[in-house]
Write an enzyme that holds these catalytic residues in place. Structure first.
Site, mmCIF file in Angstrom:
data_model
loop_
_atom_site.group_PDB
_atom_site.id
_atom_site.type_symbol
_atom_site.label_atom_id
_atom_site.label_comp_id
_atom_site.label_asym_id
_atom_site.label_seq_id
_atom_site.Cartn_x
_atom_site.Cartn_y
_atom_site.Cartn_z
ATOM 1 C CD GLU A 109 1.220 -2.872 43.122
ATOM 2 O OE1 GLU A 109 2.130 -2.288 42.500
ATOM 3 O OE2 GLU A 109 1.317 -4.052 43.526
ATOM 4 N NE ARG B 164 3.546 -12.270 34.488
ATOM 5 C CZ ARG B 164 3.857 -13.102 35.481
ATOM 6 N NH1 ARG B 164 3.342 -12.926 36.690
ATOM 7 N NH2 ARG B 164 4.671 -14.112 35.280
ATOM 8 C CE1 TYR C 161 2.309 -18.440 26.764
ATOM 9 C CE2 TYR C 161 4.378 -19.612 27.017
ATOM 10 C CZ TYR C 161 3.485 -18.651 27.450
ATOM 11 O OH TYR C 161 3.781 -17.901 28.556
#
Length: 396
Positions: free
Chosen positions: A38, A112, A217
């Site tokens: 990463e 997320r 939402y």
């Protein structure tokens, strides 16, 4: 604990987002050693909402995340579609228990970062290496050399590019460039207590209008409401992917929409403005020792809310095939692309079509769309998405 086989080639996963971590978790479950590279020094502890549909929720459950999802996510009871001008209802898709009974898993709403954290918790220490920006790969018949921005290099038996729409490995394998969709989106989060009547029952709301639509939402664990406000924007600097929304910019773009939309967008303390890019859904992203997953393989516009869901399907299928493969990974990687390409092409195509349908100007086509929606948005109408079983070998 899953037994890690020393007889299979070690796999390098480029990118530690949702796609990369799901690939890693699925590989480890299949007994395959892997390392995630990463480029960021740390993972961001924020981000907008994400919808986890039953097709990927079932996979996350198999990976051991049922408990984490129940703690950190919200089960959506329905998807409601409304008209832009007056909020008149156009369609309602029942979710909740009917969804669980029909498709074997709930429809989750989650931040997320919470999904990312849950996936990270599945991985042993040391699997993810930060500050590891892969700048080049060199494939040989017996392996792959990865070169990094700090001058170091690593060896792997297989490389999986899960590094998003900007994928360096995609550029190496396919060579195409992202395509601006003609749409941009303002995304933001609002404190739920500022919208007490909008989400008394957890659900996904859509408002459709000329040249735009709004989705919203709740993310209940954090007391927040997510919104995405998409507009047609023919002009956009292709070198700029995102920027903070200017004060009043989103509200001005949706001036004249109904009071619920105005209240939702107006309640956001800050939002971010993103250009929406995709690529044509082409093959050719697998070689004898390299392949792609998620947005690196098949970036798509978000109008079916399936981008992350398709990445999760990718991860499960890829690990399933590699787990059943011999020492030569080439046939498994080619079979992975053969299996995934028809599926993601269909989702990609319908996502583009849905964007056009969502943004119809008021007129005959819009009225025809609105009349057909009640019979086109039933739970069974989504069987092609939610009922899809991404398990070609079935060894797990």
């Amino acid at each position: 604990m899953t037994h890690i086989s020393n007889n299979r080639p070690r796999i390098a996963v480029i990118g530690g987002g949702i796609a990369g971590l799901t690939v890693a978790a699925s590989l480890l479950r299949a007994g395959i050693e892997c390392t995630v590279y990463e480029q960021a020094t740390v993972f961001a502890d924020a981000g907008a909402g994400i919808q986890i549909a039953p097709n990927s929720a079932r996979i996350l459950h198999r990976l051991g995340l049922a408990g984490a999802l129940e703690r950190r996510a919200t089960r959506a009871h329905a998807i409601e579609t409304r008209r832009w001008q007056d909020g008149a209802p156009l369609a309602r898709t029942e979710l909740g228990e009917p969804c669980v009974e029909r498709y074997g898993a709930p429809y989750y709403l989650i931040q997320r970062a919470d999904l990312h954290r849950s996936l990270l918790e599945l991985l042993p220490p040391g699997v993810v290496r930060h500050s590891a920006a892969c700048t080049a790969v060199e494939e040989r018949p017996d392996g792959v050399t990865l070169r990094f921005a700090d001058g170091t290099s690593e060896e792997a038996g297989v490389v999986v590019g899960a590094d998003g729409i900007h994928s360096a490995l995609r550029n190496h394998l396919v060579g195409d460039r992202p395509r601006f969709s003609g749409h941009t989106v303002h995304r933001g989060l609002v404190a739920a207590d500022r919208l007490p009547s909008l989400f008394e029952v957890p659900k996904v709301l859509f408002w459709l209008g000329p040249n735009g639509h709004v989705t919203s939402y709740p993310i209940a664990q954090h007391g927040l409401v997510h919104f995405s406000a998409v507009i047609t924007s023919p002009e956009w600097d292709p070198e700029v992917w995102s920027a903070p929304s200017r004060p009043g910019e989103a509200a001005a773009a949706f001036a004249g929409w109904n009071a619920e939309v105005a209240e939702l967008i107006g309640a956001a303390e800050q939002a971010h403005h993103w250009a929406l890019f995709d690529r044509d859904c082409v093959g050719g992203w697998s070689t004898g020792r390299m392949t792609l997953a998620g947005d690196a393989a098949h970036p798509m516009v978000p109008y079916l809310s399936q981008g992350a869901n398709q990445a999760i399907e990718d991860a499960w299928v890829l690990a399933d095939l590699l787990g059943a493969a011999d020492l030569d990974p080439g046939p498994a990687l080619r079979r992975y692309e053969e299996l995934r390409l028809p599926r993601v092409r269909e989702v990609h195509r319908r996502s583009r079509e849905r964007g056009h349908e969502f943004h119809l100007p008021d007129g005959p086509q819009q009225r025809l769309r609105d009349r057909s929606m009640p019979t086109a948005e039933r739970l069974d109408d989504y069987a092609w998405i939610y009922g899809f079983e991404a398990a070609p070998v079935g060894s797990r």
